[in-house]
Write an enzyme that holds these catalytic residues in place. Structure first.
Site, PDB file in Angstrom:
ATOM      1  N   HIS A  92     -41.395 -24.364  -3.848  1.00 23.14           N
ATOM      2  CA  HIS A  92     -40.300 -24.924  -4.363  1.00 23.14           C
ATOM      3  C   HIS A  92     -39.118 -24.412  -3.647  1.00 23.14           C
ATOM      4  CE1 HIS A  92     -42.937 -27.217  -6.825  1.00 23.14           C
ATOM      5  NE2 HIS A  92     -41.887 -27.959  -7.335  1.00 23.14           N
ATOM      6  N   ASP A 145     -34.023 -24.475 -15.256  1.00 28.07           N
ATOM      7  CA  ASP A 145     -34.040 -25.786 -15.656  1.00 28.07           C
ATOM      8  C   ASP A 145     -35.396 -26.450 -15.475  1.00 28.07           C
ATOM      9  OD1 ASP A 145     -31.449 -25.306 -16.405  1.00 28.07           O
ATOM     10  OD2 ASP A 145     -30.684 -26.547 -14.495  1.00 28.07           O
ATOM     11  N   GLU A 177     -24.715 -25.607 -20.319  1.00 29.89           N
ATOM     12  CA  GLU A 177     -24.305 -26.052 -18.727  1.00 29.89           C
ATOM     13  C   GLU A 177     -23.270 -26.912 -18.525  1.00 29.89           C
ATOM     14  OE1 GLU A 177     -27.794 -27.001 -16.524  1.00 29.89           O
ATOM     15  OE2 GLU A 177     -28.701 -24.824 -16.676  1.00 29.89           O
TER      16      GLU A 177
HETATM   17  P1  FAD Z   1     -41.671 -20.156  -3.248  1.00 30.15           P
HETATM   18  O1  FAD Z   1     -40.771 -21.228  -2.758  1.00 30.15           O
HETATM   19  O2  FAD Z   1     -43.340 -20.459  -3.224  1.00 30.15           O
HETATM   20  O3  FAD Z   1     -41.099 -18.705  -3.085  1.00 30.15           O
HETATM   21  C1  FAD Z   1     -39.782 -18.313  -3.060  1.00 30.15           C
HETATM   22  C2  FAD Z   1     -39.740 -16.963  -2.300  1.00 30.15           C
HETATM   23  O4  FAD Z   1     -40.357 -16.137  -3.296  1.00 30.15           O
HETATM   24  C3  FAD Z   1     -40.345 -16.701  -0.917  1.00 30.15           C
HETATM   25  O5  FAD Z   1     -39.589 -16.132  -0.146  1.00 30.15           O
HETATM   26  C4  FAD Z   1     -41.794 -16.317  -1.303  1.00 30.15           C
HETATM   27  O6  FAD Z   1     -42.234 -15.573  -0.014  1.00 30.15           O
HETATM   28  C5  FAD Z   1     -41.345 -15.298  -2.541  1.00 30.15           C
HETATM   29  N1  FAD Z   1     -42.488 -15.274  -3.640  1.00 30.15           N
HETATM   30  C6  FAD Z   1     -43.181 -16.048  -4.128  1.00 30.15           C
HETATM   31  N2  FAD Z   1     -44.028 -15.353  -4.842  1.00 30.15           N
HETATM   32  C7  FAD Z   1     -43.859 -14.337  -4.542  1.00 30.15           C
HETATM   33  C8  FAD Z   1     -44.383 -13.137  -5.652  1.00 30.15           C
HETATM   34  N3  FAD Z   1     -45.395 -13.443  -6.233  1.00 30.15           N
HETATM   35  N4  FAD Z   1     -44.149 -11.769  -5.175  1.00 30.15           N
HETATM   36  C9  FAD Z   1     -43.033 -11.802  -4.126  1.00 30.15           C
HETATM   37  N5  FAD Z   1     -42.535 -12.792  -3.512  1.00 30.15           N
HETATM   38  C10 FAD Z   1     -42.811 -13.818  -4.077  1.00 30.15           C
HETATM   39  N6  FAD Z   1     -33.783 -21.660  -9.705  1.00 30.15           N
HETATM   40  C11 FAD Z   1     -33.048 -21.244 -10.699  1.00 30.15           C
HETATM   41  O7  FAD Z   1     -32.747 -19.940 -10.805  1.00 30.15           O
HETATM   42  N7  FAD Z   1     -32.803 -22.227 -11.934  1.00 30.15           N
HETATM   43  C12 FAD Z   1     -33.134 -23.406 -11.697  1.00 30.15           C
HETATM   44  O8  FAD Z   1     -32.758 -23.967 -12.846  1.00 30.15           O
HETATM   45  C13 FAD Z   1     -33.984 -23.708 -10.890  1.00 30.15           C
HETATM   46  N8  FAD Z   1     -34.203 -24.884 -10.944  1.00 30.15           N
HETATM   47  C14 FAD Z   1     -35.036 -25.441  -9.973  1.00 30.15           C
HETATM   48  C15 FAD Z   1     -35.546 -26.673  -9.943  1.00 30.15           C
HETATM   49  C16 FAD Z   1     -36.146 -27.435  -8.850  1.00 30.15           C
HETATM   50  C17 FAD Z   1     -36.858 -28.977  -9.115  1.00 30.15           C
HETATM   51  C18 FAD Z   1     -36.614 -26.641  -7.704  1.00 30.15           C
HETATM   52  C19 FAD Z   1     -37.259 -27.324  -6.680  1.00 30.15           C
HETATM   53  C20 FAD Z   1     -36.261 -25.431  -7.671  1.00 30.15           C
HETATM   54  C21 FAD Z   1     -35.466 -24.896  -8.648  1.00 30.15           C
HETATM   55  N9  FAD Z   1     -34.868 -23.378  -8.681  1.00 30.15           N
HETATM   56  C22 FAD Z   1     -34.225 -23.098  -9.802  1.00 30.15           C
HETATM   57  C23 FAD Z   1     -35.199 -22.565  -7.348  1.00 30.15           C
HETATM   58  C24 FAD Z   1     -36.471 -21.883  -7.758  1.00 30.15           C
HETATM   59  O9  FAD Z   1     -36.082 -20.920  -8.551  1.00 30.15           O
HETATM   60  C25 FAD Z   1     -36.663 -21.223  -6.245  1.00 30.15           C
HETATM   61  O10 FAD Z   1     -36.852 -21.833  -5.133  1.00 30.15           O
HETATM   62  C26 FAD Z   1     -38.029 -20.366  -6.553  1.00 30.15           C
HETATM   63  O11 FAD Z   1     -38.105 -19.524  -5.322  1.00 30.15           O
HETATM   64  C27 FAD Z   1     -39.134 -21.365  -6.821  1.00 30.15           C
HETATM   65  O12 FAD Z   1     -40.323 -20.570  -7.060  1.00 30.15           O
HETATM   66  P2  FAD Z   1     -41.712 -20.969  -6.192  1.00 30.15           P
HETATM   67  O13 FAD Z   1     -42.725 -20.364  -7.068  1.00 30.15           O
HETATM   68  O14 FAD Z   1     -41.752 -22.210  -5.712  1.00 30.15           O
HETATM   69  O15 FAD Z   1     -41.544 -20.138  -5.232  1.00 30.15           O
END
Ligand code: FAD
Length: 521
Positions: free
Chosen positions: A104, A169, A279
């Site tokens: 994400h 969120d 918020e």
């Molecule tokens: P990924 O996109 O898969 O990875 C993100 C980063 O983390 C990459 O660099 C990856 O290599 C690294 N990573 C992933 N897993 C690990 C692991 N196990 N160990 C070490 N590194 C790792 N953020 C907020 O703070 N608050 C919010 O309310 C919020 N709302 C969101 C709503 C939506 C619809 C979306 C799309 C994003 C939102 N985000 C929010 C952002 C979100 O927290 C970050 O984009 C987060 O990185 C997404 O998690 P993911 O598992 O998809 O990570």
């Protein structure tokens, strides 16, 4: 910008798939870019080179960046990840490795050009070999695999009447993914971001060492990894603080037309006892009152708001939430009334919803399902998330919300603005925030089409340039920069420590190439 709702869903799906296939077709992954000795590893059978695996690993929520990896690891245990990273370290020319949580990110942060992407969700299927979710007998914490989604953490802990304190969120994000950034939401002013609610971590470093760390044990790694953008190690387990879960919430939204009164009330509320969530968001006269992120208003409320918007052009919504359960059900309305005393929202423009705790926390899911059904989820999302010092938030409103966003009328996505308190962030961690006791989270959650997302990105650049010119010292959240100078400026006094930690835990600079900090700059 063409209104997304006018584009037929099947066309968008076709467009996304064909665009991706053409990118992957042109840049077909070459197994040869990995050393051939990889075939003799135990993990060899868990590496995938097929278009499904490569296609997924080269896409993210942002739909803007596509980097093609050489292979994708579908681990069934954390030993597989250790073996892969150790092997890369042994190569004369190491290959990059990126953990992919739920993908994400919005700018390819979880991708690995010509490297190996580790599909962390694969561990979920092999629960017994991964870490799963285990609630401690004391009930004070849960040990959670880095691959777990927060929605699953919520459901598992609720079975014990418990829940984490700090949220995002949206809950379909992995624990490892949000802890690599910070993870914050309306509870953060009170409990701190998710990275402040972790007691211990298991991490596989960039050297392939498996280490347990906390504030007292291997503390340098602990602080490095929290907010560390995946650059120092892969989180395989996090010990998350738990507390008794409430059953229900009173969710109140108040409308303001004056930004300075709105922010004054927000700041007053975060210094008041008894509130669990705060918020804020903006409504513009050219967009609907409800959006995918929040469909709070009933149809009759919506028409009231639309008339008000015609008069003011921009309105500001302050959202506050009071938790309650059986013991406090009789007093909660009075508590809400007391919290509202002295607030200066537009008289009569206060709305309340009564929700279960779970429905409240999982509120964005409905919007996701609706957008997906219309083919509007997998579109380019050039988001810009900024942390703005409190001392300049009024200038930011005048220069950005009013003079750029409202004047240009380009974006229809949610616009969030709410205060956070620095005291609940630990400065030893890698996450970077502005240097003021209170700062604002500003989320410009734009969605575009494949033809016009650059217009929104140009607007983002205009906003960043305006802040630079006006001397507003913002920090990007979920940062993405093109040059090393920009990264150094972003980290400020933390840059040297950040570099030293990289040299200590990932000296061959294998991990998280998609952040574009050490590998390509
Ligand atoms: P990924 O996109 O898969 O990875 C993100 C980063 O983390 C990459 O660099 C990856 O290599 C690294 N990573 C992933 N897993 C690990 C692991 N196990 N160990 C070490 N590194 C790792 N953020 C907020 O703070 N608050 C919010 O309310 C919020 N709302 C969101 C709503 C939506 C619809 C979306 C799309 C994003 C939102 N985000 C929010 C952002 C979100 O927290 C970050 O984009 C987060 O990185 C997404 O998690 P993911 O598992 O998809 O990570």
């Amino acid at each position: 910008m063409a209104s997304p709702s006018l584009i037929p869903a099947h066309f968008i799906v076709f467009f996304v798939v064909s665009r991706l296939m053409s990118i992957i077709g042109n840049l077909r992954p070459s197994k040869n870019s990995l050393p051939c000795e990889i075939d003799s590893l135990g993990v060899h059978a868990k590496l995938r080179y097929d278009l499904d695996a490569i296609g997924l690993a080269s896409t993210d929520y942002g739909n803007i960046v596509h980097e093609i990896p050489s292979a994708v690891l579908y681990p069934t245990s954390i030993d597989d990840i250790i073996e892969l990273i150790k092997f890369s370290n042994e190569c004369p020319l190491p290959f990059n490795v990126a953990a992919r949580g739920h993908g994400h990110s919005v700018r390819g942060q979880a991708m690995a050009h010509d490297g190996v992407v580790v599909n962390m969700l694969s561990l979920k299927k092999h629960y017994k070999n991964g870490n799963g979710i285990r609630v401690s007998t004391s009930g004070n914490y849960a040990d959670v695999g880095g691959e777990q989604l927060w929605i699953d953490v919520l459901n598992a802990t609720l079975e014990h009447g418990l829940a984490p304190l700090s949220w995002t969120d949206y809950l379909y994000l992995t624990v490892g993914g949000t802890l690599s950034n910070a993870g914050f939401s309306g509870q953060t002013f009170l409990y701190g971001p998710q990275i402040s609610n972790v007691l211990e971590l298991d991490v596989i470093t960039g050297k392939g060492d498996f280490m347990t760390c906390s504030k007292d044990q291997n503390s340098e790694l602990f602080y490095a990894v929290l907010g560390g953008l995946g650059l120092f190690g892969i989180i395989t387990r996090a010990r998350i603080v738990l507390a008794k879960a409430p059953k229900r919430v009173k969710w109140v939204r108040m409308i303001y037309s004056d930004f300075s009164i709105f922010t004054r009330d927000q700041e007053h509320l975060i210094s008041t006892k008894g509130l669990e969530y705060l918020e804020g968001s903006l409504l513009m006269d050219y967009t609907p009152a409800n959006n995918w992120r929040s469909s709070f208003f009933s149809p009759s409320n919506e028409s009231q708001i639309i008339s008000l918007l015609k008069k003011h052009g921009i309105l500001y919504c302050l959202d506050m939430v009071k938790y309650y359960d059986d013991e406090t059900a009789n007093s909660v309305d009075k508590d809400v009334q007391m919290l509202q005393e002295g607030l200066n929202f537009i008289p009569g423009f206060t709305f309340m919803r009564d929700e279960t705790y779970v429905d409240f926390l999982n509120r964005v899911r409905c919007g996701e399902i609706t957008l997906k059904s219309k083919g509007l989820w997998d579109v380019p999302n050039p988001w810009l998330n900024l942390l703005v010092p409190k001392s300049r938030i009024l200038d930011f409103n005048a220069g950005v919300f009013v003079d750029i966003i409202h004047r240009q009328k380009k974006t229809t996505g949610p616009l969030l603005v709410f205060p956070l308190t620095k005291i609940v962030w630990d400065d030893k961690m890698s996450a970077v925030v502005p240097d003021e006791d209170i700062f604002y989270s500003v989320g410009l959650l734009h969605s575009g089409s494949f033809n016009d997302w650059q217009d929104l990105d140009n607007q983002n650049n205009e906003i960043l340039e305006f802040c630079d010119r006006a001397g507003i010292k913002t920090k990007q959240y979920l940062p993405h920069y093109k040059s090393k100078e920009e990264w150094i400026k972003h980290f400020g006094p933390k840059w040297n420590t950040f570099q030293e930690r990289k040299a200590q835990f990932d000296p061959r600079m294998i991990l998280s190439p998609g952040q574009n900090i050490f590998n390509y700059v």
